[in-house]
Enzyme design. Structure first.
Site, short mmCIF file in Angstrom:
data_model
loop_
_atom_site.label_atom_id
_atom_site.label_comp_id
_atom_site.label_asym_id
_atom_site.label_seq_id
_atom_site.Cartn_x
_atom_site.Cartn_y
_atom_site.Cartn_z
N CYS A 135 0.81 -1.22 0.00
CA CYS A 135 0.00 0.00 0.00
C CYS A 135 0.85 1.27 0.00
CB CYS A 135 -0.96 -0.01 1.18
SG CYS A 135 -1.95 1.49 1.31
N GLU A 204 -4.84 -3.70 -4.13
CA GLU A 204 -4.61 -2.28 -4.40
C GLU A 204 -5.26 -1.90 -5.73
OE1 GLU A 204 -3.34 0.37 -2.84
OE2 GLU A 204 -3.17 -0.85 -1.02
#
Length: 227
Positions: A135, A204
């Protein structure tokens, strides 16, 4: 190659998919509908709240004072950032208290958080970090790639500036060294680390897709006419 170099190369399809996703490109060129960004920020607040808790779990499993301190401080920083998010960005987006109270996580956000909780609860600190690291690293690369963009929208410009800041890049370089150290210290777990990392890279990409399509659990259901 180091672990981070290897895993970055292996997951490049997700990174490129993120760089060129219409949601990200919409932030960069200023064309993203503000309602999609509002939806994204609400989901991101949910994500950050649980990311903070996962950092705390990682801290409880860390074995060195340096790592314990890192995870505790990171959890505190993100928790404070979430509070600031409610005070500033939510206000600019006209997010109401009713919207906050009635919020439900989208499937992609829920699944992503569940994946990280699984790694943190059932694994050690290194496994937890392997699931958490994609992330911030991805966001730093997005910021770096589009640091010269001029979207013409205040919130979008601030978003890019946050992730392209030199201090953020410095933090990511430190995190890379941590992940590489965990890989060196746990050679038998390399494939497990990679599996956690790969899944997070996928999620993601799904996070952008989720925000672009305004995903809900209902939107996942196919309706049939039963006889």
């Amino acid at each position: 190659m180091s672990f981070c170099e290897e895993v970055r190369k292996e997951t490049d399809v997700y990174w490129e998919g993120s760089f060129h996703h219409p949601f990200v490109k919409g932030i960069v060129d200023g064309t993203l509908p503000i309602e999609k960004f509002k939806y994204y920020m609400l989901q991101d607040a949910y994500y950050l709240k649980h990311y903070t808790k996962i950092l705390a779990i990682a801290a409880s499993k860390a074995e060195t004072n340096e790592d314990i301190t890192y995870f505790i401080q990171s959890a505190q920083f993100i928790n404070e950032s979430e509070l600031e998010l409610h005070r500033t960005v939510f206000k600019e987006l006209n997010v109401t208290q009713q919207e906050i109270d009635s919020f439900e996580p989208a499937p992609a956000a829920y699944n992503y958080i569940s994946h990280m909780y699984n790694a943190a609860h059932n694994g050690d600190v290194a496994e937890a970090f392997a699931a958490m690291f994609p992330c911030p690293w991805l966001y730093q690369e997005i910021g770096e790639k589009y640091k010269d963009a001029q979207p013409g929208v205040k919130l979008y410009k601030e978003w890019i500036e946050m992730y392209s800041h030199p201090d953020f890049k410095e933090k990511i370089e430190f995190q890379k060294s941590m992940m590489d150290r965990y890989a060196v210290e746990n050679p038998k777990k390399i494939q497990l680390f990679k599996a956690h990392f790969h899944k997070s890279c996928y999620f993601e990409w799904k996070f952008w897709e989720m925000a672009w399509t305004l995903e809900t659990f209902d939107s996942e259901v196919t309706h049939y006419d039963y006889v």
